[in-house]
Write an enzyme that holds these catalytic residues in place. Sequence first.
Site, PDB file in Angstrom:
ATOM      1  N   CYS A   6       8.863  52.116  64.798  1.00  0.00           N
ATOM      2  CA  CYS A   6       8.457  53.093  64.457  1.00  0.00           C
ATOM      3  C   CYS A   6       9.258  53.884  63.245  1.00  0.00           C
ATOM      4  O   CYS A   6      10.556  53.238  63.386  1.00  0.00           O
ATOM      5  CB  CYS A   6       8.609  54.227  65.069  1.00  0.00           C
ATOM      6  SG  CYS A   6       7.728  55.537  65.293  1.00  0.00           S
ATOM      7  N   LYS A  48      11.376  55.700  62.045  1.00  0.00           N
ATOM      8  CA  LYS A  48      13.056  56.234  61.374  1.00  0.00           C
ATOM      9  C   LYS A  48      13.744  54.597  62.504  1.00  0.00           C
ATOM     10  O   LYS A  48      15.008  55.217  62.481  1.00  0.00           O
ATOM     11  CB  LYS A  48      13.372  57.285  62.224  1.00  0.00           C
ATOM     12  CG  LYS A  48      12.919  58.361  62.084  1.00  0.00           C
ATOM     13  CD  LYS A  48      12.618  58.410  59.781  1.00  0.00           C
ATOM     14  CE  LYS A  48      11.681  59.130  59.831  1.00  0.00           C
ATOM     15  NZ  LYS A  48      10.724  58.467  59.671  1.00  0.00           N
ATOM     16  N   SER A  90       5.081  61.598  54.549  1.00  0.00           N
ATOM     17  CA  SER A  90       4.249  60.295  55.045  1.00  0.00           C
ATOM     18  C   SER A  90       3.949  59.414  54.279  1.00  0.00           C
ATOM     19  O   SER A  90       3.508  59.717  53.161  1.00  0.00           O
ATOM     20  CB  SER A  90       3.272  60.238  56.525  1.00  0.00           C
ATOM     21  OG  SER A  90       2.957  59.198  56.712  1.00  0.00           O
TER      22      SER A  90
END
Length: 574
Positions: free
Chosen positions: A129, A131, A477
């Site tokens: 993902c 992070k 994002s």
Amino acid sequence: MDAKSNLKSKLPSRHATEGADRAPHRSFYYAMGLTTEQIHQPFVGVATCWNEAAPCNIALMRQAQAVKKGVASVGGTPREFCTITVTDGIAMGHAGMKASLPSREVIADSVELTVRGHAYDALIGVAGCDKSQPGMMMAMCRLNVPSIYIYGGSILPGTFKGKEVTIQDVYEAVGKYSVGEMTAEDLQTLEENACPSAGACGAQFTANTMATVSEAIGLALPYSAGAPAPYEIRDKFCMLAGEMIMDLIVKNIRPRDIVTRKALENAAAVVAATGGSTNAALHLPAIAHECGIEFTLFDVAEVFKKTPYIADLKPGGRYVAKDMFEAGGVPLLMKTLLDHGYLHGDCLTVTGRTIAENLKSVKWNPDQDVVYPADKPLLPTGGVVGLKGNLAPDGAIVKVVGLASLQFSGPARCFDTEEACFDAVKNKKYKEGDVLVIRYEGPKGGPGMREMLSTTAALYGQGMGAKVALITDGRFSGATRGFCIGHVGPEAALGGPIALLRDGDIIEIDAAKGTMNVKLSDAELAQRKAAWQARENDYGSGYLWKYTQQVGPAVHGAVTHPGGAGEKSCYADS
């Protein structure tokens, strides 16, 4: 003393397994089914971010088993453990997103503590993902034990009305629904079909951007970043990583031998070449920080400025990660960049060879149009641009891929939270030509530097993506499209110029020149600063309070400790 015993005598795990004093420690390992031989072999931590929070993490436990088989096959002893993940797709659009960026630090810290506490000799990290990937690579650099990074793989594209779709289409559909351009039935059908498999978001959003970085920076095996999560070849990459880690232990090849300034520049180049996420300008400085290298947002932007955009990937282009993998993967992209002088070929990688040596046998694939030759790019400069000016003395960043114009000027419309701006957008309480300003969402002020995908996607869904601009001291994002500028620094919570803006102030943005200014005199800004008062956030305890006390500015990666430069002793040398 045999070769294996001699090797063990130089490794951190000797503190937990060797000598009469460690009989109690060995008892615990016998309790878990280890043999005497396994106890006296090198210990390899196999860290994953497996959880049931989102599809990007759900396949990681399976992949960890393949890693462990590889480690065991070459005389290592794998020790599997998990760390957390906060998944942006689920955290997006509400207060949960405040936990996203801080989770990067928790991931790095928890991997460090697990390895330190149990004296592991090497690390293989499997993450999927936004992070978890930089968090895992940060831990590798911080510990500086022989390490290999493995991406969990991307999701497959979905299908809606005969067309391929991604989660980006679902976010933008919310905007279409809000203005009556999509029915509730179609919205439900789309949401049920956009994500058909395990894996991270499929386009060149933050997850695939950082996966691409892992190969370019040298911490991942060639081709390993591209294969989608459901593909069986993922297990082969995992097995191979396990097999190769022993070679790194024997040769004592460590992450800081690999992650040099040149390697960081290579990583920034692939971000630019793929039109990748602006979040890379936050994560690359943080990874560099763990190595004691100063590599700021401005250094990242300098590489972006001179690197061509050559991969036609969503959200600005046509294709997803699966398509690039099948066209030739990250090595195809890196090969053309290297051939035309955009990469440093002499950087070491986890294969034990250099970038140039890894790419030597890669041939250009003329039967694909996902990746363009670097001398015939989609755009002459990278897909991401750094900005600076009286509104952003510490810099800001914007993705320019897909923008019809690189200039924008308009009156400010100020909001002190993302929710307030989203409410205005949802209810069409803004005008064409406005510059929407979302502030007090920076690393310290948010806290946590939230992403603004819900707001930007709603704007795009309303057909206003090119008709307004949005600036924030928060983040965007990798799925964000439109004239959207993030990482504005200093942030509002520190009294940066973004905190001093008022509705109607004229903001001028020029991504071609790399500037962002508000039409106010220095005297007016100084007068407003004198009257400005700091505000408290809603967190007086818990992790987010702790994060607020520790976190630094976005320009340096929003890090929370002194990094490699402040290190007095390295764990790997213990």
